[in-house]
Scaffold this active site. Structure first.
Site, short mmCIF file in Angstrom:
data_model
loop_
_atom_site.label_atom_id
_atom_site.label_comp_id
_atom_site.label_asym_id
_atom_site.label_seq_id
_atom_site.Cartn_x
_atom_site.Cartn_y
_atom_site.Cartn_z
N HIS A 51 -3.26 -1.79 6.61
CA HIS A 51 -1.82 -2.09 7.22
C HIS A 51 -1.97 -0.85 7.15
O HIS A 51 -0.62 -0.17 7.08
CB HIS A 51 -1.61 -2.57 5.47
CG HIS A 51 -1.20 -4.14 5.60
ND1 HIS A 51 -1.53 -5.54 5.32
CD2 HIS A 51 -2.60 -5.08 6.48
CE1 HIS A 51 -1.55 -6.40 4.86
NE2 HIS A 51 -2.53 -6.25 6.27
N ARG B 154 3.40 4.26 6.74
CA ARG B 154 4.91 3.34 6.29
C ARG B 154 5.25 3.53 4.93
O ARG B 154 4.63 4.13 4.02
CB ARG B 154 4.24 2.01 6.15
CG ARG B 154 4.51 0.46 5.63
CD ARG B 154 4.39 -0.68 6.20
NE ARG B 154 2.76 -1.16 5.72
CZ ARG B 154 2.99 -2.39 5.42
NH1 ARG B 154 3.89 -3.64 6.06
NH2 ARG B 154 2.15 -2.93 4.54
N ASP C 216 -6.45 -3.81 -1.06
CA ASP C 216 -5.94 -2.67 -1.15
C ASP C 216 -6.74 -1.72 -1.53
O ASP C 216 -8.01 -2.30 -2.20
CB ASP C 216 -4.51 -2.30 -2.31
CG ASP C 216 -3.67 -3.84 -1.77
OD1 ASP C 216 -3.49 -4.25 -1.61
OD2 ASP C 216 -2.38 -3.28 -2.04
N LYS D 283 8.46 1.61 2.91
CA LYS D 283 9.32 0.39 2.43
C LYS D 283 10.12 0.16 1.06
O LYS D 283 9.46 0.38 -0.01
CB LYS D 283 8.25 -1.53 2.40
CG LYS D 283 6.91 -1.30 2.05
CD LYS D 283 6.29 -2.42 2.43
CE LYS D 283 4.83 -2.35 1.85
NZ LYS D 283 3.54 -3.01 1.26
N ASP E 223 -6.33 -4.62 3.68
CA ASP E 223 -4.74 -4.06 2.91
C ASP E 223 -4.45 -2.83 3.12
O ASP E 223 -4.73 -1.67 3.56
CB ASP E 223 -4.52 -5.11 1.79
CG ASP E 223 -2.80 -5.40 1.44
OD1 ASP E 223 -2.16 -4.93 2.11
OD2 ASP E 223 -2.50 -6.01 0.97
N ASP E 224 -3.47 -2.51 2.23
CA ASP E 224 -3.27 -0.85 1.97
C ASP E 224 -3.91 -0.43 1.87
O ASP E 224 -4.60 -0.09 1.11
CB ASP E 224 -1.66 -1.09 1.15
CG ASP E 224 -0.51 -1.24 1.74
OD1 ASP E 224 -0.09 -1.12 2.82
OD2 ASP E 224 0.41 -2.09 1.05
#
Ligand SMILES: *[C@@H]1O[C@H](CO)[C@@H](O)[C@H](O)[C@H]1NC(C)=O
Length: 359
Positions: free
Chosen positions: A220, A253, A177, A255, A198-199
């Site tokens: 991501h 995104r 990340d 979540k 990753d993010d």
């Protein structure tokens, strides 16, 4: 104000800058060539220069008592531990890095394709925790073992930082990340460049967080969440704008975790350009369980007041442009305009899409 200069920090223990002494105290300048000397002498110095420091394996280069300035090349040994390799903390600090310097985490020594899910125990790279009213500027970071920068802070500016984990694409970088933010109020990330796996940004909790002028590649996407199941589960007043997301799994995104409580409120994404997106251009889902989407949303963490403005660009042929899966009544007051994503396909699985948005 006190300032830090990091010059060519190559690999690390942990760097902590801490509370300045009185502004009236005359500054003294100190140069350290070992981590232990730096740790012991740091409180007497207001200008710190770290020069070619080799931090022993498993140790933290601790500048928590420092006032000012660090430069030099720092390397650190290999150990399978939790880290962090660098710790920055304190109040009223300015931490900068001289042009051309590089902080090389040497992450490839830990990379095994498993990230934090197994294999070698990998040290976190940098903690920006317990830091207030401070600026961290211009750090050039390469090859972090796992997550790069963890922020738990009040009123910090992270300006022109580069996290380059590009080598992780072919050498097994995972869960790298860029910025993980939690329990923070006032985080301003400007001009970040992130190549990772990753993010690019993940906001788990916090308020008044701005991310602007960023470039994210290989990861991501620009994410909020997953929200829920932690000690703080509120995310509000977030502004993410003027950024590019390329060659990444997702673009925008949000979540939240199934059946947990929390709040996501007042979120704006504006002027985000997408290209080479392989999963979802925009994905907002309330169905996470054990870190994965399940397709079964709950309505326990409302997502309110989401503005998407000028989300443009394209996704890959087999990607989905927009996917929204909300619980019954838990997504509301969304304002979307100029969301124009091309390529890929339309989702036929969206649920409870609020008025103002479309799938
Ligand atoms: C929403 O968040 C923005 C920051 O992105 C802030 O400037 C604004 O005041 C917030 N609005 C409300 C109603 O709190």
């Amino acid at each position: 104000m006190h300032s830090f200069q990091l010059l060519g920090l190559a690999a690390f223990g942990s760097l902590v800058a801490a509370a300045p002494t009185s502004e009236l105290v005359k500054k003294s300048s100190c140069t350290f060539t070992s981590a232990s000397a730096a740790k012991e002498g740091i409180s007497k110095c207001s200008d710190i220069i770290l020069k070619d420091i080799e931090v022993p394996a498993g140790e933290t280069l601790d500048l928590a008592k420092a006032a000012d300035g660090a430069s030099g090349t720092t390397t650190f040994g290999y150990e399978e531990w939790d880290g962090p390799l660098i710790r920055l903390g304190g109040k009223g600090l300015t931490i900068t890095q001289v042009d051309g310097a590089l902080i090389n985490g040497g992450g490839e020594r830990w990379w095994d394709g498993k990230g934090t899910n197994g294999g070698k125990k990998k040290p976190k790279f940098m903690y920006v925790h317990d830091i207030e009213d401070s600026t961290i500027k211009g750090l050039q970071i390469k090859n972090t073992p796992v997550q790069a920068i963890s922020v738990m802070a009040t009123n910090v500016h992270l300006t022109d930082l580069t996290i380059n984990n590009k080598e992780g694409d072919s050498k097994g970088g995972h869960n790298t990340d860029g910025f993980d933010i939690s329990e923070s109020n006032g985080v301003y990330i400007t001009g970040a460049t992130v190549y990772n796996q990753d993010d690019c940004l993940a906001i788990n909790s916090g308020e008044n967080i701005h991310f602007t002028g960023g470039y994210c590649s290989g990861g991501h996407g620009l994410s909020i969440g997953s929200v829920g199941g932690r000690s703080d589960n509120t995310v509000s007043n977030i502004h993410i704008e003027d950024s590019q997301i390329v060659d990444s799994a997702n673009g925008v995104r949000i979540k939240t975790v199934y059946k947990k409580t929390g709040d996501v409120d007042n979120i704006t994404y504006s002027n985000i350009k997408l290209s080479g997106i392989s999963s979802y251009g925009v994905v907002i889902e309330q169905d996470y369980e054990n870190s994965s989407p399940t397709g079964y949303p709950s309505n326990t963490i409302p997502i309110k007041d989401v503005t998407l403005d000028r989300i443009t660009g394209s996704v890959d042929d087999d990607a989905t442009r927009i996917y929204i899966i909300c619980g019954d009544g838990s997504c509301s007051d969304w304002t979307w305009k100029d969301v124009e994503i091309s390529g890929g396909k339309k989702s036929d699985k969206c649920e409870h899409v609020p008025s103002g948005a479309s799938c």
